[in-house]
Design a protein around this motif. Structure first.
Motif, PDB file in Angstrom:
ATOM      1  N   ALA A   1       7.783  -5.106   3.153  1.00  0.00           N
ATOM      2  CA  ALA A   1       8.315  -4.499   4.376  1.00  0.00           C
ATOM      3  C   ALA A   1       8.436  -2.990   4.265  1.00  0.00           C
ATOM      4  O   ALA A   1       8.503  -2.297   5.285  1.00  0.00           O
ATOM      5  N   THR A   2       8.446  -2.484   3.031  1.00  0.00           N
ATOM      6  CA  THR A   2       8.655  -1.037   2.858  1.00  0.00           C
ATOM      7  C   THR A   2       7.474  -0.315   2.224  1.00  0.00           C
ATOM      8  O   THR A   2       7.446   0.911   2.221  1.00  0.00           O
ATOM      9  N   SER A   3       6.492  -1.065   1.710  1.00  0.00           N
ATOM     10  CA  SER A   3       5.445  -0.410   0.923  1.00  0.00           C
ATOM     11  C   SER A   3       4.072  -0.412   1.569  1.00  0.00           C
ATOM     12  O   SER A   3       3.147   0.206   1.029  1.00  0.00           O
ATOM     13  N   THR A   4       3.914  -1.070   2.713  1.00  0.00           N
ATOM     14  CA  THR A   4       2.604  -1.110   3.364  1.00  0.00           C
ATOM     15  C   THR A   4       2.712  -0.611   4.797  1.00  0.00           C
ATOM     16  O   THR A   4       3.747  -0.805   5.452  1.00  0.00           O
ATOM     17  N   PRO A   5       1.678   0.019   5.315  1.00  0.00           N
ATOM     18  CA  PRO A   5       1.752   0.628   6.639  1.00  0.00           C
ATOM     19  C   PRO A   5       2.120  -0.339   7.749  1.00  0.00           C
ATOM     20  O   PRO A   5       2.855   0.018   8.677  1.00  0.00           O
ATOM     21  N   ASP A   6       1.617  -1.563   7.680  1.00  0.00           N
ATOM     22  CA  ASP A   6       1.907  -2.517   8.753  1.00  0.00           C
ATOM     23  C   ASP A   6       2.900  -3.578   8.337  1.00  0.00           C
ATOM     24  O   ASP A   6       3.212  -4.486   9.112  1.00  0.00           O
TER      25      ASP A   6
ATOM     26  N   GLN B   1       1.974 -21.448  16.331  1.00  0.00           N
ATOM     27  CA  GLN B   1       3.062 -20.501  16.083  1.00  0.00           C
ATOM     28  C   GLN B   1       2.760 -19.565  14.910  1.00  0.00           C
ATOM     29  O   GLN B   1       3.417 -18.529  14.765  1.00  0.00           O
ATOM     30  N   HIS B   2       1.757 -19.889  14.093  1.00  0.00           N
ATOM     31  CA  HIS B   2       1.370 -18.979  13.015  1.00  0.00           C
ATOM     32  C   HIS B   2       0.896 -17.632  13.563  1.00  0.00           C
ATOM     33  O   HIS B   2       0.915 -16.630  12.849  1.00  0.00           O
ATOM     34  N   GLU B   3       0.497 -17.614  14.838  1.00  0.00           N
ATOM     35  CA  GLU B   3       0.079 -16.367  15.460  1.00  0.00           C
ATOM     36  C   GLU B   3       1.253 -15.402  15.644  1.00  0.00           C
ATOM     37  O   GLU B   3       1.048 -14.211  15.879  1.00  0.00           O
ATOM     38  N   LEU B   4       2.480 -15.910  15.529  1.00  0.00           N
ATOM     39  CA  LEU B   4       3.676 -15.101  15.736  1.00  0.00           C
ATOM     40  C   LEU B   4       4.198 -14.495  14.442  1.00  0.00           C
ATOM     41  O   LEU B   4       5.170 -13.743  14.472  1.00  0.00           O
ATOM     42  N   VAL B   5       3.583 -14.822  13.294  1.00  0.00           N
ATOM     43  CA  VAL B   5       4.141 -14.404  12.007  1.00  0.00           C
ATOM     44  C   VAL B   5       3.151 -13.535  11.235  1.00  0.00           C
ATOM     45  O   VAL B   5       1.957 -13.513  11.521  1.00  0.00           O
ATOM     46  N   ASP B   6       3.698 -12.834  10.227  1.00  0.00           N
ATOM     47  CA  ASP B   6       2.892 -11.965   9.370  1.00  0.00           C
ATOM     48  C   ASP B   6       2.505 -12.635   8.060  1.00  0.00           C
ATOM     49  O   ASP B   6       1.461 -12.335   7.488  1.00  0.00           O
TER      50      ASP B   6
ATOM     51  N   GLY C   1       6.661 -16.949   8.420  1.00  0.00           N
ATOM     52  CA  GLY C   1       6.662 -18.321   8.896  1.00  0.00           C
ATOM     53  C   GLY C   1       6.872 -19.272   7.736  1.00  0.00           C
ATOM     54  O   GLY C   1       6.164 -19.195   6.718  1.00  0.00           O
ATOM     55  N   VAL C   2       7.851 -20.150   7.850  1.00  0.00           N
ATOM     56  CA  VAL C   2       8.136 -21.144   6.814  1.00  0.00           C
ATOM     57  C   VAL C   2       7.775 -22.513   7.364  1.00  0.00           C
ATOM     58  O   VAL C   2       8.294 -22.936   8.405  1.00  0.00           O
ATOM     59  N   THR C   3       6.876 -23.205   6.683  1.00  0.00           N
ATOM     60  CA  THR C   3       6.454 -24.505   7.167  1.00  0.00           C
ATOM     61  C   THR C   3       6.291 -25.471   6.003  1.00  0.00           C
ATOM     62  O   THR C   3       6.377 -25.094   4.838  1.00  0.00           O
ATOM     63  N   GLY C   4       6.051 -26.706   6.336  1.00  0.00           N
ATOM     64  CA  GLY C   4       5.875 -27.760   5.343  1.00  0.00           C
ATOM     65  C   GLY C   4       5.939 -29.089   6.065  1.00  0.00           C
ATOM     66  O   GLY C   4       6.411 -29.168   7.205  1.00  0.00           O
TER      67      GLY C   4
END
Length: 215
Positions: free
Chosen positions: A206-211, A129-134, A12-15
């Motif tokens: 994206a490649t180094s953690t299980p989730d 909408q922060h609920e939709l992002v990691d 999520g990108v915000t400002g």
């Protein structure tokens, strides 16, 4: 590494207003990263023929439509940022529709094979909408910069810009919620360098953690 080894991240990108969120998104796009802008989706759901536009016109009257039946965003902005109750009514009509449309875009981006993608939203926290992002990436500039940029861009007066700022989350509160921060008060080259560093970080997460979320 194969796509099966990736856990696509939604960043999520915000400002605050005029912080440069779209410039940040385009800099990520140069690294092959897809993105969706909640502001663009908000415009989609009030196009002629959309149910939200009919509700808005019925509530506020024909003065919020232009001669072609399109939403007169400047007229609507003047109303809702002068009256908090009207702003909250408008949000109750638009936010659920924006969220549903965003979910459709996010599903498509997750299937694209990209290691991560962006949800760009000025109201990431305020709208839920922060609920939709990691991860939450905040693009930060001082309030004085926001005011100057917005007045120049939108031909708004300072009082209206300050009303918009009051309707958004305070800067310090937004920063406290950030996983990462981009300082965008300097030149474009500085922004590009920060984005390049974050691109490496997000690809690694994206490649180094299980989730795919990391810490």
């Amino acid at each position: 590494m194969s796509n099966n080894d990736q856990h696509p991240l939604t960043v999520g990108v915000t400002g605050g207003i005029a912080s440069g969120k779209s410039s940040v998104a385009r800099a990520f796009e140069a690294h092959g990263i897809p993105w969706v802008d909640a502001d663009d989706v908000a415009r989609e759901i009030v196009m002629p023929g959309e149910p939200a536009l009919a509700e808005i016109a019925e509530h506020f009257g024909p003065e919020v439509l232009d001669a072609k039946g399109m939403l007169n965003r400047r007229a609507l902005r003047a109303i809702v940022f002068a009256d908090e109750a009207e702003r909250r009514w408008l949000e109750s009509v638009t936010h659920p529709r924006v969220r549903q449309r965003l979910l459709e875009y996010l599903d498509a981006m997750r299937a694209s094979g990209s290691p991560y993608h962006l949800l760009v939203s000025p109201l990431l926290f305020e709208s839920g909408q922060h609920e939709l992002v990691d991860r939450c990436l905040v693009v930060d500039v001082p309030e004085s910069v926001q005011i100057a940029r917005t007045m120049a861009r939108d031909e708004s007066d300072e009082a209206q810009v300050r009303a918009i700022l009051r309707a958004q989350m305070p800067r310090d509160e937004r920063l406290a919620k950030a996983d990462e921060v981009i300082d965008n008060q300097n030149d474009h080259a500085a922004l590009v360098r920060q984005v390049a560093q974050l691109d490496v970080r997000y690809r690694d997460l994206a490649t180094s953690t299980p989730d795919g979320r990391g810490s």
